[in-house]
Scaffold this motif. Structure first.
Motif, PDB file in Angstrom:
ATOM      1  N   UNK A  94       0.789  -1.224   0.000  1.00  0.00           N
ATOM      2  CA  UNK A  94       0.000   0.000   0.000  1.00  0.00           C
ATOM      3  C   UNK A  94       0.831   1.287   0.000  1.00  0.00           C
ATOM      4  N   UNK A  95       1.965   1.289   0.657  1.00  0.00           N
ATOM      5  CA  UNK A  95       2.759   2.518   0.769  1.00  0.00           C
ATOM      6  C   UNK A  95       3.918   2.492  -0.221  1.00  0.00           C
ATOM      7  N   UNK A  96       3.945   3.474  -1.092  1.00  0.00           N
ATOM      8  CA  UNK A  96       4.979   3.590  -2.123  1.00  0.00           C
ATOM      9  C   UNK A  96       5.848   4.807  -1.824  1.00  0.00           C
ATOM     10  N   UNK A  97       7.140   4.623  -1.930  1.00  0.00           N
ATOM     11  CA  UNK A  97       8.080   5.726  -1.793  1.00  0.00           C
ATOM     12  C   UNK A  97       8.909   5.809  -3.070  1.00  0.00           C
ATOM     13  N   UNK A  98       8.869   6.968  -3.701  1.00  0.00           N
ATOM     14  CA  UNK A  98       9.529   7.141  -4.998  1.00  0.00           C
ATOM     15  C   UNK A  98      10.561   8.258  -4.890  1.00  0.00           C
ATOM     16  N   UNK A  99      11.794   7.941  -5.274  1.00  0.00           N
ATOM     17  CA  UNK A  99      12.852   8.943  -5.341  1.00  0.00           C
ATOM     18  C   UNK A  99      12.804   9.624  -6.712  1.00  0.00           C
ATOM     19  N   UNK A 100      12.893  10.953  -6.719  1.00  0.00           N
ATOM     20  CA  UNK A 100      12.853  11.713  -7.968  1.00  0.00           C
ATOM     21  C   UNK A 100      14.260  12.098  -8.394  1.00  0.00           C
ATOM     22  N   UNK A 101      14.475  12.151  -9.699  1.00  0.00           N
ATOM     23  CA  UNK A 101      15.768  12.618 -10.215  1.00  0.00           C
ATOM     24  C   UNK A 101      15.936  14.097  -9.887  1.00  0.00           C
ATOM     25  N   UNK A 102      17.153  14.468  -9.605  1.00  0.00           N
ATOM     26  CA  UNK A 102      17.406  15.839  -9.149  1.00  0.00           C
ATOM     27  C   UNK A 102      17.652  16.813 -10.289  1.00  0.00           C
ATOM     28  N   UNK A 103      17.752  16.283 -11.529  1.00  0.00           N
ATOM     29  CA  UNK A 103      18.034  17.170 -12.668  1.00  0.00           C
ATOM     30  C   UNK A 103      16.788  17.500 -13.491  1.00  0.00           C
ATOM     31  N   UNK A 104      15.599  17.096 -13.007  1.00  0.00           N
ATOM     32  CA  UNK A 104      14.363  17.401 -13.746  1.00  0.00           C
ATOM     33  C   UNK A 104      13.992  18.869 -13.526  1.00  0.00           C
ATOM     34  N   UNK A 105      13.660  19.545 -14.638  1.00  0.00           N
ATOM     35  CA  UNK A 105      13.313  20.971 -14.568  1.00  0.00           C
ATOM     36  C   UNK A 105      12.064  21.272 -15.398  1.00  0.00           C
ATOM     37  N   UNK A 106      11.391  22.350 -15.000  1.00  0.00           N
ATOM     38  CA  UNK A 106      10.323  22.911 -15.814  1.00  0.00           C
ATOM     39  C   UNK A 106      10.934  23.799 -16.891  1.00  0.00           C
ATOM     40  N   UNK A 211       7.496  20.067 -18.497  1.00  0.00           N
ATOM     41  CA  UNK A 211       8.657  19.325 -18.005  1.00  0.00           C
ATOM     42  C   UNK A 211       8.974  18.113 -18.864  1.00  0.00           C
ATOM     43  N   UNK A 212       8.370  18.052 -20.070  1.00  0.00           N
ATOM     44  CA  UNK A 212       8.602  16.925 -20.969  1.00  0.00           C
ATOM     45  C   UNK A 212       9.645  17.225 -22.019  1.00  0.00           C
ATOM     46  N   UNK A 213       9.829  16.321 -22.988  1.00  0.00           N
ATOM     47  CA  UNK A 213      10.833  16.496 -24.036  1.00  0.00           C
ATOM     48  C   UNK A 213      10.596  17.725 -24.914  1.00  0.00           C
ATOM     49  N   UNK A 214       9.336  18.171 -24.986  1.00  0.00           N
ATOM     50  CA  UNK A 214       8.981  19.314 -25.825  1.00  0.00           C
ATOM     51  C   UNK A 214       8.161  20.322 -25.010  1.00  0.00           C
ATOM     52  N   UNK A 215       8.020  21.512 -25.554  1.00  0.00           N
ATOM     53  CA  UNK A 215       7.156  22.525 -24.946  1.00  0.00           C
ATOM     54  C   UNK A 215       6.302  23.143 -26.044  1.00  0.00           C
ATOM     55  N   UNK A 216       5.176  23.708 -25.647  1.00  0.00           N
ATOM     56  CA  UNK A 216       4.267  24.301 -26.628  1.00  0.00           C
ATOM     57  C   UNK A 216       4.742  25.703 -26.971  1.00  0.00           C
ATOM     58  N   UNK A 217       5.011  25.923 -28.244  1.00  0.00           N
ATOM     59  CA  UNK A 217       5.430  27.248 -28.710  1.00  0.00           C
ATOM     60  C   UNK A 217       4.226  28.086 -29.124  1.00  0.00           C
ATOM     61  N   UNK A 218       3.251  27.404 -29.775  1.00  0.00           N
ATOM     62  CA  UNK A 218       2.059  28.125 -30.241  1.00  0.00           C
ATOM     63  C   UNK A 218       0.876  27.172 -30.287  1.00  0.00           C
ATOM     64  N   UNK A 219      -0.265  27.665 -29.816  1.00  0.00           N
ATOM     65  CA  UNK A 219      -1.514  26.918 -29.906  1.00  0.00           C
ATOM     66  C   UNK A 219      -2.578  27.849 -30.462  1.00  0.00           C
ATOM     67  N   UNK A 220      -2.899  27.664 -31.737  1.00  0.00           N
ATOM     68  CA  UNK A 220      -3.967  28.421 -32.389  1.00  0.00           C
ATOM     69  C   UNK A 220      -5.195  27.506 -32.414  1.00  0.00           C
ATOM     70  N   UNK A 231      14.677  22.750 -24.034  1.00  0.00           N
ATOM     71  CA  UNK A 231      16.104  22.732 -23.702  1.00  0.00           C
ATOM     72  C   UNK A 231      16.363  22.576 -22.201  1.00  0.00           C
ATOM     73  N   UNK A 232      15.296  22.585 -21.389  1.00  0.00           N
ATOM     74  CA  UNK A 232      15.459  22.377 -19.945  1.00  0.00           C
ATOM     75  C   UNK A 232      15.171  20.914 -19.548  1.00  0.00           C
ATOM     76  N   UNK A 233      14.766  20.090 -20.504  1.00  0.00           N
ATOM     77  CA  UNK A 233      14.409  18.707 -20.210  1.00  0.00           C
ATOM     78  C   UNK A 233      15.643  17.908 -19.790  1.00  0.00           C
ATOM     79  N   UNK A 234      15.517  17.112 -18.760  1.00  0.00           N
ATOM     80  CA  UNK A 234      16.671  16.406 -18.190  1.00  0.00           C
ATOM     81  C   UNK A 234      17.330  15.436 -19.175  1.00  0.00           C
ATOM     82  N   UNK A 235      16.550  14.881 -20.106  1.00  0.00           N
ATOM     83  CA  UNK A 235      17.087  13.893 -21.055  1.00  0.00           C
ATOM     84  C   UNK A 235      17.119  14.447 -22.475  1.00  0.00           C
TER      85      UNK A 235
END
Length: 554
Positions: A94-106, A211-220, A231-235
């Motif tokens: 029932x109890x989950x503990x997850x370690x997060x990577x320290x280089x993940x960025x918005x 925080x993913x591989x891509x970001x939205x530049x324009x949404x019409x 360019x801020x994505x950890x991978x």
């Protein structure tokens, strides 16, 4: 026929206009310079707010611009995303503990922390958010009580132990929960940005961060969605694409013309176009784990309160003819609700193959049920509105269904009402419809991902139907029976068969897709659960000849 000929002339003209308009706008949506993947999509996304959407296009976009604790690989198995590795799970599961990577960025440079997940999950179950997908979190401790207003959001069983450690508690052990954590509703949110924009959060590209591989530049809206590499994505070093350009285009005929002019790399095509491209290396067919069905609103339509009327409609449509004549894209007839390739039975067979459905095409039984309904209702004629989307393909589908029902159930008149996708969904949500041609795809690999949405009061039910026995079977399947595999499997079979025998929804087909995909496109991953694709690893191999699919001669 004249209509078909008009479409064939119109589509290339429209494609030419679209290409010319793009060329005149500087950085055109159809420009293929560098590493760019250009795709036609049949409808727009609804929001960039992961707490607020239910549609497939939005979740597919989320796969590219957001990242959860885990992501799905090409086999739909969970792999670490923002999580550093596997979760630590307590003995009772029932109890989950997850370690997060320290280089993940918005994308604005802020670190992605455990607090972002805690904030996002509490926001989803908060009734003030009005998230339709809140129920997907009901396996978290106190989530359901919070969502129905009996407890406060801060009582949710999730806590950031520190910036890079997230701990959460489930109501019971779930073998597939890691895959659920890859789903869009479980993705993190930047609290600072959400609170800055309030109700406007996620309404355009500037009112969200990624925080993913891509970001939205324009949404019409209703036109295009342009993504660029984050360019801020950890991978970021494994991401080869510089841009992803989505063109919203409801006319699939025009999509094929755009492909022919090398203006896009991927588009769906219509049934009548499949034959034209049958020898083209670009033609790809795939069967999705998604069921399309008629929703019958017995909440507001008196005739649909009669079970025999609902059964009659479900038995009156020739599904084999529908998928062959109307779709011709790899779709298959469906008499059940849970789609094939969603979940396995204990013997490793497909769960869907175990279902005995009464909703098989059978004009004689349809007429028998119809006569019983007429007698019970005291009427001989009925008129129902059928809601579908405002695309040419949707109109053809609706016309086929209309013709079948009116032929096999004399006295029934079906009036087609075409609506933009968002309006059709809004009508369903407010139960302001008679019949709606709707669809559902799995969010995690278990039959509950389908069956749960038809429980009493579920925000995706919208039919006015509820059944206490059905609700109990699903509650048991998600609780007391979790460790009793055979008994749980039979209970889920019984639940689905009860649903189908009551027919608040009547399955028509399991969705297939016929695509034209540029043979230069490599490493495109498709998924059966969650968002449709992962584009993180895609690249365009320009050494491949687009026309032949083979290496170019030097």
């Amino acid at each position: 026929m004249k209509t078909r000929r008009t479409l064939k002339i119109f589509a290339p003209l429209l494609a030419a206009v679209l290409v010319l308009s793009a060329c005149g706008s500087g950085e055109g949506i159809y420009d293929d310079k560098g590493q760019v993947f250009r795709k036609v999509i049949p409808q727009d996304m609804s929001s960039l707010d992961t707490a607020k959407v239910t549609d497939a296009v939005s979740f597919d976009t989320f796969n590219q611009v957001y990242e959860g604790l885990y992501v799905l690989d090409g086999n739909d198995k969970a792999q670490p995303g923002v999580a550093k590795g596997k979760p630590k799970i307590s003995e009772d599961g029932k109890t989950w503990t997850v370690k997060l990577r320290e280089d993940a960025k918005w994308s604005n440079g802020d670190p992605v922390t455990a607090h972002d997940f805690e904030f996002a999950w509490k926001r989803v179950v908060d009734p003030d958010t009005a998230s339709e997908y809140a129920y997907i979190m009901y396996d978290l401790k106190n989530a359901e009580d919070i969502n129905i207003g009996e407890k406060k959001p801060n009582e949710l069983g999730v806590k950031a132990l520190d910036d890079h450690t997230l701990q959460f508690e489930l109501t019971k052990p779930l073998p597939y929960f890691k895959e659920m954590l890859a789903f869009g509703t479980f993705m993190p949110q930047n609290e600072k940005v959400v609170k800055k924009y309030g109700e406007r959060y996620g309404t355009n590209e500037d009112k969200a961060v990624y925080n993913g591989p891509f970001k939205v530049k324009e949404w019409a809206v209703e036109d295009k969605i342009l993504l660029v590499k984050n360019d801020k994505y950890w991978d970021k070093d494994v991401v080869k694409l510089d841009k992803i350009n989505y063109k919203v285009l409801k006319d699939q005929q025009a999509g094929a013309s755009l492909y022919d002019t090398k203006s896009v790399d991927d588009t769906l095509i219509t049934a009548e176009q499949v034959e034209k491209y049958k020898d083209d290396p670009a033609l790809k067919k795939r069967l999705l784990a998604a069921t399309f069905f008629l929703k019958l609103n017995q909440g507001t339509v008196p005739a649909f309160k009669d079970k025999h009327m609902r059964l009659a409609l479900g038995q009156a449509v020739d599904k084999e003819a529908y998928v062959n004549a109307v779709l011709n894209n790899g779709s298959e007839p469906s008499d059940g609700f849970t789609s094939k390739a969603t979940a396995k039975a204990p013997d490793d067979s497909d769960f869907a193959d175990q279902i005995d459905s009464p909703l098989v095409y059978n004009p004689e039984k349809a007429k028998e049920n119809y006569e019983k309904a007429k007698e019970a209702l005291g009427e001989d004629t009925f008129t129902f509105k059928l809601n579908t989307e405002d695309t040419p393909a949707s109109k053809v589908s609706a016309e086929f269904i209309k013709a079948q029902i009116e032929k096999n159930l004399p006295g029934v008149t079906i009036k087609i009402q075409q609506l933009p996708f968002k309006q059709r969904i809004a009508r369903e949500q407010s139960e302001n419809y008679d019949i709606s041609l709707s669809g559902w795809g799995p969010d995690y690999p278990d039959p509950l991902t389908f069956l749960n949405i038809m429980t009493t009061g579920n925000s995706s039910n919208n039919t006015g139907w509820g059944n206490k026995e059905y609700d109990k079977m699903l509650k048991d399947s998600n609780g007391a029976l979790l460790q009793k595999e055979e008994e749980r499997n039979q209970t889920l079979i019984d639940a689905e068969e009860l649903l189908l025998n009551n027919a608040p929804i009547t399955p028509i087909y399991q969705k297939g897709e016929a695509h034209l995909t540029n043979p230069q496109v490599k490493n495109l991953q498709y998924h059966n659960i969650g968002g449709d694709t992962t584009l993180k690893y895609v690249y365009i191999d320009k050494s491949i000849d687009r026309e032949t699919g083979k290496k170019k001669e030097k």
